[in-house]
Design an enzyme around this catalytic site. Structure first.
Site, PDB file in Angstrom:
ATOM      1  N   ARG A 122      46.956  29.006  46.375  1.00 50.87           N
ATOM      2  CA  ARG A 122      45.657  28.661  45.774  1.00 50.87           C
ATOM      3  C   ARG A 122      45.781  28.730  44.256  1.00 50.87           C
ATOM      4  O   ARG A 122      45.800  27.720  43.591  1.00 50.87           O
ATOM      5  CB  ARG A 122      44.543  29.570  46.318  1.00 50.87           C
ATOM      6  CG  ARG A 122      43.134  28.984  46.106  1.00 50.87           C
ATOM      7  CD  ARG A 122      42.626  29.199  44.690  1.00 50.87           C
ATOM      8  NE  ARG A 122      42.639  30.597  44.308  1.00 50.87           N
ATOM      9  CZ  ARG A 122      42.552  31.014  43.044  1.00 50.87           C
ATOM     10  NH1 ARG A 122      42.448  30.148  42.053  1.00 50.87           N
ATOM     11  NH2 ARG A 122      42.586  32.317  42.755  1.00 50.87           N
ATOM     12  N   HIS A 182      47.523  25.617  40.475  1.00 46.65           N
ATOM     13  CA  HIS A 182      47.367  25.265  39.058  1.00 46.65           C
ATOM     14  C   HIS A 182      48.720  24.996  38.395  1.00 46.65           C
ATOM     15  O   HIS A 182      48.831  24.140  37.525  1.00 46.65           O
ATOM     16  CB  HIS A 182      46.677  26.397  38.296  1.00 46.65           C
ATOM     17  CG  HIS A 182      45.243  26.601  38.655  1.00 46.65           C
ATOM     18  ND1 HIS A 182      44.272  25.636  38.460  1.00 46.65           N
ATOM     19  CD2 HIS A 182      44.598  27.680  39.175  1.00 46.65           C
ATOM     20  CE1 HIS A 182      43.100  26.115  38.849  1.00 46.65           C
ATOM     21  NE2 HIS A 182      43.270  27.347  39.289  1.00 46.65           N
ATOM     22  N   SER A 240      40.809  36.614  34.838  1.00 48.39           N
ATOM     23  CA  SER A 240      41.185  35.190  34.825  1.00 48.39           C
ATOM     24  C   SER A 240      41.926  34.783  33.562  1.00 48.39           C
ATOM     25  O   SER A 240      42.711  33.839  33.577  1.00 48.39           O
ATOM     26  CB  SER A 240      39.938  34.306  34.948  1.00 48.39           C
ATOM     27  OG  SER A 240      39.054  34.795  35.905  1.00 48.39           O
ATOM     28  N   TYR A 244      40.447  31.157  29.923  1.00 46.87           N
ATOM     29  CA  TYR A 244      40.651  30.900  31.356  1.00 46.87           C
ATOM     30  C   TYR A 244      42.049  30.318  31.577  1.00 46.87           C
ATOM     31  O   TYR A 244      42.402  29.292  30.990  1.00 46.87           O
ATOM     32  CB  TYR A 244      39.572  29.917  31.806  1.00 46.87           C
ATOM     33  CG  TYR A 244      39.334  29.822  33.286  1.00 46.87           C
ATOM     34  CD1 TYR A 244      38.948  30.938  34.020  1.00 46.87           C
ATOM     35  CD2 TYR A 244      39.447  28.604  33.943  1.00 46.87           C
ATOM     36  CE1 TYR A 244      38.693  30.840  35.381  1.00 46.87           C
ATOM     37  CE2 TYR A 244      39.190  28.492  35.302  1.00 46.87           C
ATOM     38  CZ  TYR A 244      38.814  29.620  36.011  1.00 46.87           C
ATOM     39  OH  TYR A 244      38.557  29.517  37.356  1.00 46.87           O
ATOM     40  N   HIS A 269      46.268  38.323  35.902  1.00 46.06           N
ATOM     41  CA  HIS A 269      47.126  37.272  35.345  1.00 46.06           C
ATOM     42  C   HIS A 269      48.070  37.924  34.348  1.00 46.06           C
ATOM     43  O   HIS A 269      47.764  38.962  33.765  1.00 46.06           O
ATOM     44  CB  HIS A 269      46.304  36.145  34.716  1.00 46.06           C
ATOM     45  CG  HIS A 269      45.825  35.148  35.726  1.00 46.06           C
ATOM     46  ND1 HIS A 269      46.518  34.001  36.040  1.00 46.06           N
ATOM     47  CD2 HIS A 269      44.732  35.151  36.534  1.00 46.06           C
ATOM     48  CE1 HIS A 269      45.878  33.339  36.988  1.00 46.06           C
ATOM     49  NE2 HIS A 269      44.788  34.019  37.307  1.00 46.06           N
ATOM     50  N   HIS A 274      42.566  41.107  40.756  1.00 47.63           N
ATOM     51  CA  HIS A 274      43.244  39.815  40.593  1.00 47.63           C
ATOM     52  C   HIS A 274      43.712  39.736  39.146  1.00 47.63           C
ATOM     53  O   HIS A 274      42.894  39.588  38.230  1.00 47.63           O
ATOM     54  CB  HIS A 274      42.278  38.664  40.914  1.00 47.63           C
ATOM     55  CG  HIS A 274      42.870  37.298  40.730  1.00 47.63           C
ATOM     56  ND1 HIS A 274      43.449  36.586  41.763  1.00 47.63           N
ATOM     57  CD2 HIS A 274      42.977  36.507  39.627  1.00 47.63           C
ATOM     58  CE1 HIS A 274      43.875  35.414  41.308  1.00 47.63           C
ATOM     59  NE2 HIS A 274      43.596  35.343  40.005  1.00 47.63           N
TER      60      HIS A 274
END
Length: 339
Positions: free
Chosen positions: A13, A17, A167, A287, A198, A196
């Site tokens: 998912r 990107h 994000s 983002y 990054h 989550h």
């Protein structure tokens, strides 16, 4: 630590990107099979921007969400299939179709100050009997106390787990600890929390570890970090670190290492790593999925992608405002012409 961590893979998912949503059916089945054999708890499958994300604004996928979900459902025996839904992009009808295709976990994602728009979707997911998760994106853009208020809303709608979602890959360990402490103080003891991360500041694994130390139940990660920007917390790295810490994760590290290097890394048409552009995302708090769009705009208008990304950060742009990337590029071009 005695409790078992819930390992949530996002390669199929968020990893979309990294290759502009172009996984083939064979790709998703190969990756899902390897993850399933490694015994992760869930495998998230959707366009990078969630159900129905395939569009001019976000980029068209090589296949539909349902084709990808059905393909994964054919090969998994252990892991649950998860999917992502952003209210306003996906609808409850899309969620029902995903459920029928095999999804049993849904993460309902909103900007970190807009939990109220998730009510209908969370309630509907619970009525289907799905494992229903609230997903507060760009969590660095509000205070820990306000984030806890938004998390409490999602809990009141029926979410049984709420995520802190970095994000922009912009947070450090202190930021993570503060947010988890606020959530733990506000939510019911039985409501789980998730992280989550990054990796834009190379803190994806460190932040995930800090979250677990604050009582976090679920960790998102992806093979070889496959995800937007510099990617997510690399799954195999997090698991190796968790093992060194003596944590119970239930997965097979060596299978994950093989899958990361043999299956996922060769698919990257742009390396998923910390570099000038992806570091700018974390530094400016942008983002992460803006990266590929900004690089295309930079090439088209003869600009540096890093300048576009930093300007987007100054304007506090959030997920869903991809159309503003071209606006920013044109503004920078005009500024350049006047200079």
């Amino acid at each position: 630590m005695h409790k078992k961590l819930y390992i949530s893979d996002v390669t199929l998912r968020d990893g979309m990107h990294a290759i502009r949503h172009q996984y083939s059916i064979q790709n998703v089945q190969d990756i899902a099979r390897a993850l399933d054999e490694a015994k992760v708890d869930s495998i998230e499958v959707a366009h990078g921007d969630g159900l129905q994300g395939s569009s001019f604004n976000y980029g068209f996928g090589a296949h539909s969400d349902l084709e990808w979900i059905e393909a994964v459902a054919e090969v998994v025996k252990h892991a649950q299939i998860a999917t992502l839904l952003l209210p306003g992009i996906g609808t409850i009808h899309d969620l029902k179709a995903a459920y029928d295709a095999g999804a049993r976990v849904v993460r309902v994602a909103t900007h970190c100050t807009e939990a109220d728009i998730s009510k209908q979707h969370i309630e509907y997911a619970r009525s289907l009997g799905m494992d229903t998760v609230g997903f507060l994106m760009m969590s660095h853009m509000t205070t820990p106390d306000h984030l806890a208020i938004e998390a409490k809303k999602m809990e009141s709608y029926g979410a049984t787990c709420v995520y802190v979602v970095d994000s922009g890959g912009a947070m450090n360990m202190h930021d993570i600890r503060a947010r988890f402490r606020a959530l733990k103080a506000a939510l019911r003891p039985e409501t789980q929390t998730g992280m989550h991360a990054h990796h834009n500041l190379s803190l994806g694994v460190a932040n995930s570890i800090a979250a677990v130390e604050e009582g976090c139940d679920r960790i998102d990660a992806s093979l070889a970090g496959m995800g937007a920007g510099a990617g997510n917390a690399p799954l195999e790295v997090f698991i190796a670190a968790a093992e060194r810490l003596g944590w119970h994760h239930g997965t097979d590290l060596y299978r994950l290492l093989d899958a990361a290097d043999d299956i996922v890394r060769p698919l990257q048409d742009r390396p998923v790593r910390v570099d000038r552009e992806t570091l700018a995302l974390g530094y400016a708090g942008v983002y992460s999925s803006f990266l590929r769009h900004a690089e295309i705009a930079a090439k088209k208008y003869g600009l540096k992608a890093v300048d576009i990304l930093v300007e987007l950060g100054k304007r506090r742009m959030v997920g869903g405002q991809e159309d503003m990337i071209v606006d920013v590029a044109l503004d920078l071009k005009r500024r350049e012409a006047r200079a």
